[in-house]
Design an enzyme around this catalytic site. Structure first.
Site, PDB file in Angstrom:
ATOM      1  N   ASP A  42       0.828  -0.461  -0.187  1.00 35.66           N
ATOM      2  CA  ASP A  42       0.127  -0.184  -0.295  1.00 35.66           C
ATOM      3  C   ASP A  42       0.674   1.440   0.363  1.00 35.66           C
ATOM      4  O   ASP A  42       2.542   1.207  -0.259  1.00 35.66           O
ATOM      5  CB  ASP A  42      -1.070  -0.498   1.407  1.00 35.66           C
ATOM      6  CG  ASP A  42      -0.587   0.121   2.538  1.00 35.66           C
ATOM      7  OD1 ASP A  42       0.793   0.516   2.876  1.00 35.66           O
ATOM      8  OD2 ASP A  42      -1.217   0.300   3.955  1.00 35.66           O
ATOM      9  N   CYS A  77       2.687  -2.976   4.039  1.00 32.62           N
ATOM     10  CA  CYS A  77       1.729  -2.595   4.299  1.00 32.62           C
ATOM     11  C   CYS A  77       2.556  -1.956   5.808  1.00 32.62           C
ATOM     12  O   CYS A  77       3.911  -2.550   5.964  1.00 32.62           O
ATOM     13  CB  CYS A  77       0.439  -3.013   4.554  1.00 32.62           C
ATOM     14  SG  CYS A  77       0.428  -4.025   5.283  1.00 32.62           S
ATOM     15  N   THR A  81       1.241  -2.359   8.888  1.00 24.74           N
ATOM     16  CA  THR A  81       2.924  -3.916   9.954  1.00 24.74           C
ATOM     17  C   THR A  81       2.685  -4.771   9.279  1.00 24.74           C
ATOM     18  O   THR A  81       3.018  -5.574   9.905  1.00 24.74           O
ATOM     19  CB  THR A  81       1.052  -3.535  10.883  1.00 24.74           C
ATOM     20  OG1 THR A  81       0.165  -4.531   9.939  1.00 24.74           O
ATOM     21  CG2 THR A  81       0.998  -2.397  12.240  1.00 24.74           C
ATOM     22  N   HIS A 110       8.959 -25.391   7.387  1.00 25.30           N
ATOM     23  CA  HIS A 110       7.909 -25.877   7.594  1.00 25.30           C
ATOM     24  C   HIS A 110       6.484 -25.972   7.328  1.00 25.30           C
ATOM     25  O   HIS A 110       5.253 -26.560   6.709  1.00 25.30           O
ATOM     26  CB  HIS A 110       7.065 -26.400   9.270  1.00 25.30           C
ATOM     27  CG  HIS A 110       8.852 -27.269  10.173  1.00 25.30           C
ATOM     28  ND1 HIS A 110       8.484 -26.647  11.375  1.00 25.30           N
ATOM     29  CD2 HIS A 110       9.607 -27.385   9.518  1.00 25.30           C
ATOM     30  CE1 HIS A 110       9.562 -26.709  11.957  1.00 25.30           C
ATOM     31  NE2 HIS A 110      10.107 -27.379  11.071  1.00 25.30           N
ATOM     32  N   HIS A 147       5.719 -32.608   7.524  1.00 26.08           N
ATOM     33  CA  HIS A 147       4.691 -31.709   7.522  1.00 26.08           C
ATOM     34  C   HIS A 147       3.469 -31.599   6.493  1.00 26.08           C
ATOM     35  O   HIS A 147       2.971 -30.883   6.447  1.00 26.08           O
ATOM     36  CB  HIS A 147       5.794 -30.117   6.841  1.00 26.08           C
ATOM     37  CG  HIS A 147       7.028 -30.267   8.174  1.00 26.08           C
ATOM     38  ND1 HIS A 147       6.458 -29.756   9.422  1.00 26.08           N
ATOM     39  CD2 HIS A 147       8.383 -30.202   8.107  1.00 26.08           C
ATOM     40  CE1 HIS A 147       7.343 -29.233  10.114  1.00 26.08           C
ATOM     41  NE2 HIS A 147       8.338 -30.208   9.759  1.00 26.08           N
TER      42      HIS A 147
HETATM   43  C1  RB5 Z   1      -2.527   2.496   6.750  1.00 20.32           C
HETATM   44  O1  RB5 Z   1      -2.682   3.129   7.231  1.00 20.32           O
HETATM   45  C2  RB5 Z   1      -2.701   1.142   7.559  1.00 20.32           C
HETATM   46  O2  RB5 Z   1      -2.991   0.527   8.141  1.00 20.32           O
HETATM   47  C3  RB5 Z   1      -1.635  -0.799   6.696  1.00 20.32           C
HETATM   48  O3  RB5 Z   1      -0.383  -0.136   6.437  1.00 20.32           O
HETATM   49  C4  RB5 Z   1      -1.641  -1.501   7.685  1.00 20.32           C
HETATM   50  O4  RB5 Z   1      -0.575  -1.309   8.464  1.00 20.32           O
HETATM   51  C5  RB5 Z   1      -2.639  -2.062   8.058  1.00 20.32           C
HETATM   52  O5  RB5 Z   1      -2.426  -3.499   8.164  1.00 20.32           O
END
Ligand code: RB5
Length: 149
Positions: free
Chosen positions: A7, A64, A66, A97, A132
């Site tokens: 993203d 993204c 996180t 695995h 596995h």
């Molecule tokens: C965008 O603000 C953020 O929510 C996205 O990059 C991500 O971390 C979502 O899981």
């Protein structure tokens, strides 16, 4: 062929991973996003995942903020086993695995050097198979039937 996607938050780290793939002589296809304009991770994570599920790409790497949202998006596509990693141990074991075919990382979680290390280990580690395999096949059954019979 590696499918890439991010993203807007993951775009800069995706470019670092592109450089790494180029250094390693690996081809990739970028499914977006292409700018830092705010966008929705499910759009891009699922596009990369469909390319892996269809066989158009061998594996995928998605990023993204996180790594969570885009990994969830990828895992909604049948045949995808996407691991979100912030350290190399899980990256390695997810290949050995779980035969993961996609890797997700968070650009707000891992630094560039760590992301490169995680990616290299994930790309280079083979699937062990053997004991596995039954469990990986059970994942596919769950995907189809929601229950193991
Ligand atoms: C965008 O603000 C953020 O929510 C996205 O990059 C991500 O971390 C979502 O899981």
């Amino acid at each position: 062929m590696i499918a890439l996607a991010s993203d807007h938050v993951g775009l800069t780290l995706k470019k670092v991973i592109m450089e790494l793939l180029e250094e390693k002589g690996l081809e990739y296809r970028d499914f977006g996003a292409y700018t830092t304009q705010r966008c929705d991770y499910p759009v891009f994570g699922s596009a990369a995942a469909r390319a892996v599920a269809s066989g158009e790409c061998d594996r995928g790497i998605v990023i993204c903020g996180t790594g969570v949202g885009i990994s969830l998006s990828a895992n909604k596509i049948h045949g995808i086993r996407c691991v979100v990693c912030s350290e190399p141990y899980s990256a390695r074991l997810s290949r050995l695995h779980n035969n993961t075919n996609m890797l997700a990382m968070g650009s707000r979680v891992v630094g560039e050097d760590l992301a490169r290390m995680i990616t290299e280990i994930w790309l280079e580690t083979p699937y062990e198979g053997g004991r596995h395999q039954r469990r990986v096949e059970q994942l596919a059954i769950l995907e189809e039937k929601q229950i193991l019979e």
